[in-house]
Design a protein around this motif. Sequence first.
Motif, PDB file in Angstrom:
ATOM      1  N   THR A  13       0.818  -1.213   0.000  1.00  0.00           N
ATOM      2  CA  THR A  13       0.000   0.000   0.000  1.00  0.00           C
ATOM      3  C   THR A  13       0.850   1.261   0.000  1.00  0.00           C
ATOM      4  O   THR A  13       0.367   2.329  -0.330  1.00  0.00           O
ATOM      5  CB  THR A  13      -0.920   0.013   1.220  1.00  0.00           C
ATOM      6  N   SER A  14       2.112   1.136   0.322  1.00  0.00           N
ATOM      7  CA  SER A  14       3.008   2.301   0.328  1.00  0.00           C
ATOM      8  C   SER A  14       4.200   2.017  -0.561  1.00  0.00           C
ATOM      9  O   SER A  14       4.629   0.862  -0.708  1.00  0.00           O
ATOM     10  CB  SER A  14       3.499   2.620   1.745  1.00  0.00           C
ATOM     11  N   ARG A  15       4.790   3.082  -1.136  1.00  0.00           N
ATOM     12  CA  ARG A  15       5.893   2.915  -2.064  1.00  0.00           C
ATOM     13  C   ARG A  15       7.065   2.179  -1.422  1.00  0.00           C
ATOM     14  O   ARG A  15       7.708   1.344  -2.042  1.00  0.00           O
ATOM     15  CB  ARG A  15       6.338   4.281  -2.584  1.00  0.00           C
ATOM     16  N   TRP A  16       7.316   2.483  -0.137  1.00  0.00           N
ATOM     17  CA  TRP A  16       8.502   1.907   0.486  1.00  0.00           C
ATOM     18  C   TRP A  16       8.370   0.409   0.728  1.00  0.00           C
ATOM     19  O   TRP A  16       9.353  -0.276   0.970  1.00  0.00           O
ATOM     20  CB  TRP A  16       8.808   2.614   1.830  1.00  0.00           C
ATOM     21  N   ARG A  17       7.139  -0.108   0.555  1.00  0.00           N
ATOM     22  CA  ARG A  17       6.957  -1.531   0.788  1.00  0.00           C
ATOM     23  C   ARG A  17       7.140  -2.340  -0.491  1.00  0.00           C
ATOM     24  O   ARG A  17       7.057  -3.566  -0.451  1.00  0.00           O
ATOM     25  CB  ARG A  17       5.557  -1.805   1.353  1.00  0.00           C
ATOM     26  N   ARG A  18       7.370  -1.672  -1.650  1.00  0.00           N
ATOM     27  CA  ARG A  18       7.602  -2.406  -2.884  1.00  0.00           C
ATOM     28  C   ARG A  18       8.937  -3.134  -2.811  1.00  0.00           C
ATOM     29  O   ARG A  18       9.933  -2.586  -2.371  1.00  0.00           O
ATOM     30  CB  ARG A  18       7.628  -1.460  -4.091  1.00  0.00           C
ATOM     31  N   ARG A  19       8.972  -4.399  -3.268  1.00  0.00           N
ATOM     32  CA  ARG A  19      10.218  -5.147  -3.303  1.00  0.00           C
ATOM     33  C   ARG A  19      10.164  -6.131  -4.458  1.00  0.00           C
ATOM     34  O   ARG A  19       9.092  -6.432  -4.971  1.00  0.00           O
ATOM     35  CB  ARG A  19      10.458  -5.866  -1.988  1.00  0.00           C
ATOM     36  N   THR A  20      11.285  -6.640  -4.846  1.00  0.00           N
ATOM     37  CA  THR A  20      11.390  -7.565  -5.968  1.00  0.00           C
ATOM     38  C   THR A  20      12.065  -8.839  -5.526  1.00  0.00           C
ATOM     39  O   THR A  20      13.045  -8.816  -4.787  1.00  0.00           O
ATOM     40  CB  THR A  20      12.194  -6.932  -7.110  1.00  0.00           C
ATOM     41  N   GLY A  21      11.501  -9.981  -6.043  1.00  0.00           N
ATOM     42  CA  GLY A  21      12.110 -11.268  -5.748  1.00  0.00           C
ATOM     43  C   GLY A  21      12.140 -12.134  -6.983  1.00  0.00           C
ATOM     44  O   GLY A  21      11.384 -11.910  -7.922  1.00  0.00           O
ATOM     45  N   GLU A  22      13.026 -13.109  -7.021  1.00  0.00           N
ATOM     46  CA  GLU A  22      13.111 -14.035  -8.130  1.00  0.00           C
ATOM     47  C   GLU A  22      12.863 -15.441  -7.625  1.00  0.00           C
ATOM     48  O   GLU A  22      13.356 -15.831  -6.557  1.00  0.00           O
ATOM     49  CB  GLU A  22      14.477 -13.944  -8.817  1.00  0.00           C
ATOM     50  N   TYR A  23      12.137 -16.235  -8.494  1.00  0.00           N
ATOM     51  CA  TYR A  23      11.758 -17.582  -8.082  1.00  0.00           C
ATOM     52  C   TYR A  23      12.114 -18.545  -9.205  1.00  0.00           C
ATOM     53  O   TYR A  23      12.083 -18.198 -10.395  1.00  0.00           O
ATOM     54  CB  TYR A  23      10.256 -17.647  -7.767  1.00  0.00           C
ATOM     55  N   ALA A  28       6.094 -21.567  -7.485  1.00  0.00           N
ATOM     56  CA  ALA A  28       6.635 -20.923  -6.295  1.00  0.00           C
ATOM     57  C   ALA A  28       6.343 -19.437  -6.304  1.00  0.00           C
ATOM     58  O   ALA A  28       6.025 -18.837  -5.255  1.00  0.00           O
ATOM     59  CB  ALA A  28       8.147 -21.179  -6.217  1.00  0.00           C
ATOM     60  N   ALA A  29       6.473 -18.815  -7.465  1.00  0.00           N
ATOM     61  CA  ALA A  29       6.203 -17.387  -7.561  1.00  0.00           C
ATOM     62  C   ALA A  29       4.744 -17.088  -7.255  1.00  0.00           C
ATOM     63  O   ALA A  29       4.426 -16.116  -6.542  1.00  0.00           O
ATOM     64  CB  ALA A  29       6.577 -16.883  -8.956  1.00  0.00           C
ATOM     65  N   LEU A  30       3.831 -17.902  -7.799  1.00  0.00           N
ATOM     66  CA  LEU A  30       2.412 -17.693  -7.530  1.00  0.00           C
ATOM     67  C   LEU A  30       2.097 -17.913  -6.050  1.00  0.00           C
ATOM     68  O   LEU A  30       1.232 -17.233  -5.484  1.00  0.00           O
ATOM     69  CB  LEU A  30       1.573 -18.638  -8.399  1.00  0.00           C
ATOM     70  N   GLU A  31       2.777 -18.867  -5.422  1.00  0.00           N
ATOM     71  CA  GLU A  31       2.548 -19.135  -4.004  1.00  0.00           C
ATOM     72  C   GLU A  31       2.972 -17.940  -3.157  1.00  0.00           C
ATOM     73  O   GLU A  31       2.330 -17.601  -2.155  1.00  0.00           O
ATOM     74  CB  GLU A  31       3.337 -20.384  -3.593  1.00  0.00           C
ATOM     75  N   ALA A  32       4.062 -17.270  -3.559  1.00  0.00           N
ATOM     76  CA  ALA A  32       4.578 -16.143  -2.770  1.00  0.00           C
ATOM     77  C   ALA A  32       3.870 -14.840  -3.078  1.00  0.00           C
ATOM     78  O   ALA A  32       3.961 -13.878  -2.299  1.00  0.00           O
ATOM     79  CB  ALA A  32       6.073 -15.984  -3.032  1.00  0.00           C
ATOM     80  N   ALA A  33       3.183 -14.759  -4.217  1.00  0.00           N
ATOM     81  CA  ALA A  33       2.600 -13.489  -4.649  1.00  0.00           C
ATOM     82  C   ALA A  33       1.355 -13.146  -3.858  1.00  0.00           C
ATOM     83  O   ALA A  33       0.646 -14.022  -3.353  1.00  0.00           O
ATOM     84  CB  ALA A  33       2.266 -13.547  -6.130  1.00  0.00           C
ATOM     85  N   ALA A  34       1.111 -11.849  -3.754  1.00  0.00           N
ATOM     86  CA  ALA A  34      -0.096 -11.338  -3.108  1.00  0.00           C
ATOM     87  C   ALA A  34      -0.893 -10.555  -4.141  1.00  0.00           C
ATOM     88  O   ALA A  34      -0.414 -10.263  -5.244  1.00  0.00           O
ATOM     89  CB  ALA A  34       0.266 -10.457  -1.929  1.00  0.00           C
ATOM     90  N   ASP A  35      -2.136 -10.205  -3.789  1.00  0.00           N
ATOM     91  CA  ASP A  35      -2.957  -9.409  -4.693  1.00  0.00           C
ATOM     92  C   ASP A  35      -2.210  -8.154  -5.130  1.00  0.00           C
ATOM     93  O   ASP A  35      -1.614  -7.453  -4.300  1.00  0.00           O
ATOM     94  CB  ASP A  35      -4.263  -9.007  -4.007  1.00  0.00           C
ATOM     95  N   GLY A  36      -2.261  -7.859  -6.419  1.00  0.00           N
ATOM     96  CA  GLY A  36      -1.628  -6.668  -6.957  1.00  0.00           C
ATOM     97  C   GLY A  36      -0.212  -6.887  -7.416  1.00  0.00           C
ATOM     98  O   GLY A  36       0.360  -6.021  -8.083  1.00  0.00           O
ATOM     99  N   ASP A  37       0.417  -8.023  -7.098  1.00  0.00           N
ATOM    100  CA  ASP A  37       1.783  -8.272  -7.529  1.00  0.00           C
ATOM    101  C   ASP A  37       1.838  -8.534  -9.027  1.00  0.00           C
ATOM    102  O   ASP A  37       0.884  -9.012  -9.643  1.00  0.00           O
ATOM    103  CB  ASP A  37       2.367  -9.472  -6.791  1.00  0.00           C
ATOM    104  N   VAL A  38       3.006  -8.224  -9.620  1.00  0.00           N
ATOM    105  CA  VAL A  38       3.253  -8.442 -11.041  1.00  0.00           C
ATOM    106  C   VAL A  38       4.309  -9.530 -11.187  1.00  0.00           C
ATOM    107  O   VAL A  38       5.417  -9.387 -10.652  1.00  0.00           O
ATOM    108  CB  VAL A  38       3.714  -7.156 -11.743  1.00  0.00           C
ATOM    109  N   LEU A  39       3.971 -10.611 -11.897  1.00  0.00           N
ATOM    110  CA  LEU A  39       4.889 -11.710 -12.129  1.00  0.00           C
ATOM    111  C   LEU A  39       5.345 -11.651 -13.578  1.00  0.00           C
ATOM    112  O   LEU A  39       4.551 -11.849 -14.494  1.00  0.00           O
ATOM    113  CB  LEU A  39       4.228 -13.061 -11.862  1.00  0.00           C
TER     114      LEU A  39
END
Length: 808
Positions: A13-23, A28-39
Amino acid sequence: MAQGTVQVTHTGTSRWRRRTGEYASLAAALEAAADGDVLTVAPGTYRENLVVERAVTLRGPEGSPGSVRIAPVDGVPLTVRASAVVQDLHVEGQDSAAPALLVEEGTPELLDVRIVTRSAAGIEVRGGARPTVRRCTVDNPGGVGIAVLDGGGGVFEECEVVAAGQSGVLVRGGAHPRFERCRVHHTSGAGLSVTGENSSLEAVGCEVYEVKGSGVQVTARATSHLTDCDVHRTTADGVTLDTDAVLTLADCRIHDIPENAVDLRSRSVLTLTRTTVRQFGRNGLSVWDPGTRVDANQCEIFDSTGDYPAVWVSDGATAVLDSCRVHDVPDALFVLDRGSRADVVDSDISQVRNTAVSVSDGATAQLDDCRIRDAATGAWFRDHGSGGTLSGCTVDGTQTGVIVTKGADPTIERCTVTSPAEAGFYVSADGRGSFLNCRVVDSGGYGFHVIDGCRATLRKCRTERCARGGYEFAEGGAPGAGPVVEDCASDESTGLRAPAHETAVETSAPSTSLIGAIPGQRTTEREPLATEPEVTPQARASKAVLGELDALVGLENVKREVRALTDMIEVGRRRQQAGLKAASARRHLVFTGSPGTGKTTVARLYGEILASLGVLEKGHLVEVSRVDLVGEHIGSTAIRTQEAFDRARGGVLFIDEAYALSPEDSGRDFGREAIDTLVKLMEDHREAVVVIVAGYTAEMERFLSVNPGVASRFSRTITFNDYLPDELLHIVEQQAEEHEYRLGPGAAEALLKYFTAIPKGAAFGNGRTARQTFEAMVERHAGRVAQLDEPSTDDLTLLYSEDLPELS
């Protein structure tokens, strides 16, 4: 980003909470993703069965369309159960029992997804799912292209089904999708198939083509609405409706269809607005069954490639054409069967090779303010119970403007027929009809031609410049029959002749027309003239007729066949008298063989035999050929055939050289109409007339093979073999005895040699040749004996070999 990895941008909900990860895997990526994430998926092939259950974005890398392949070994490659975004993926499936891309819940967006698969369905939408699908393609030669099932919906925009092993689009189970600017082609089933109650499809700006089946198929209480769509190049009907289906076509184009452009039946309802139907192989509109209805407004039906009516309405269906055009077709509108109805308003029918409007079998047609031109027949009301109204119509450039036959009884009012080649209005064979304020101009024949004593009614009608006369009432019909004529006029003093039965003519007041009163008209009936009662000859006993048959020269196999038929009929009659079931023996026959082999003689004797057995009322013979049955245009052939059949009632209709009714290069030959009429009459009046068709053996075999409807009505074929030389000699001996001549010494031997040597080509006439030979001998004998001063009895009766004609 490394190949085979998935980069996930986690968005809070805030800019500072944006982060990037690789799977390492999509799962695994879908399991870790939350609503609004871009895969964002790196290029590669992923052998995973993916399930998207959150509102994420799953996409391939920008600028590399098709570089990400989702291709598991089996099962559903991609399932979407959330309002996710899926973009730029290539999906491949191999499971014939499962879809390649399944949307089960939510309102996801599928963008630029390409599906190449051999699955049960390329894309399947079911349940409460409402996806938006844009610029996606489906290539699925193993199953359905796009299936929307069980209450599913959604919008499909600029999508394409490039191949499907079944239907291109299937909608059922109460589903209701919308398709915009989509293309469906190269399917092995219907292009668009909608079925089941509460199922519906809306299509705008779509194209359906190259379909092995129907282009659009709506069945079982489903509904659909197509706007600005093209349906073409199918192998079956263009559009099919069945069982309470409802379809609306607006501004659509249906063309290049080998079968019916539109076929609807079983209480289906079709509405067409500003739609064109062209280049169809069978009917443009084919409408069947009670409760089935088509409403066409501002539509055009034209350019038929087949040999069928453009609009076909039968079995109690209804068609309404308002402000439509029908042109360049073999026949325009055929309405058949009791309860069937066509209403045509302010429409144009033109360039019709045969009949513009045909009404038969108790159907009704109503034409108001219509224009018919350039047709063989403008309107034809064919038979009893068929009728309707032509009001305010014009008929121009036909062979015959309006035909009324066989008890039909239409109302024709305020209609004008211009430049007919044969007649403006033609009534025959017990036709009736009321003609009010009608006009015929520039007829090449008669204006009004009423024959057979038909009781048509003409009121306030007018003819102008009719070549053969304004009115012709030909003799025929029963005493007291004939037309009713009131206040009719013509521009010729001979334009209106008294009907043959004057008692049928009535007038309400003296005419003030140019021709004055009808000559000889009566206002009260006169006593009919006394006539001698008709004496019907006593039918000979069957044994006497069979005796004459046996006396014929040769024809042993023919005699056996006729005796076998006679025995079957006689035993059947006796079984019925004994209260037993009798085999139903068909009595119609085919005679094959060369000319002069006795076919006509045997047909006459066969009729007498049937009359002696009580099978036929009279047993007389009526002999006809093609020239007696086939007219110059479609309006006269059926009439001629009906008249020949009527003359043969109670007897035998013998059609010589019947194969001429179906020539090998028939095209639009009217002989086929004679055949069709004959087949129907044989079925409708199967006990009234026996039909025998005859001709050369090879030609008759071809005739029966190309006309199975005719062949099925005949019980057997009897072959008449050529006469042998000794049989031809016997015929000459019979002729000589009958005319009180005798063969002198050596004459019989000379005749045998003569008949052996005579050419047996197409001109050889068998028994006819024998009779002609005898006549030639008598002529040469007369020339010889006339030179004698006092000839003896032997001189006057003996024929010698020198009297034989020379062989040519």
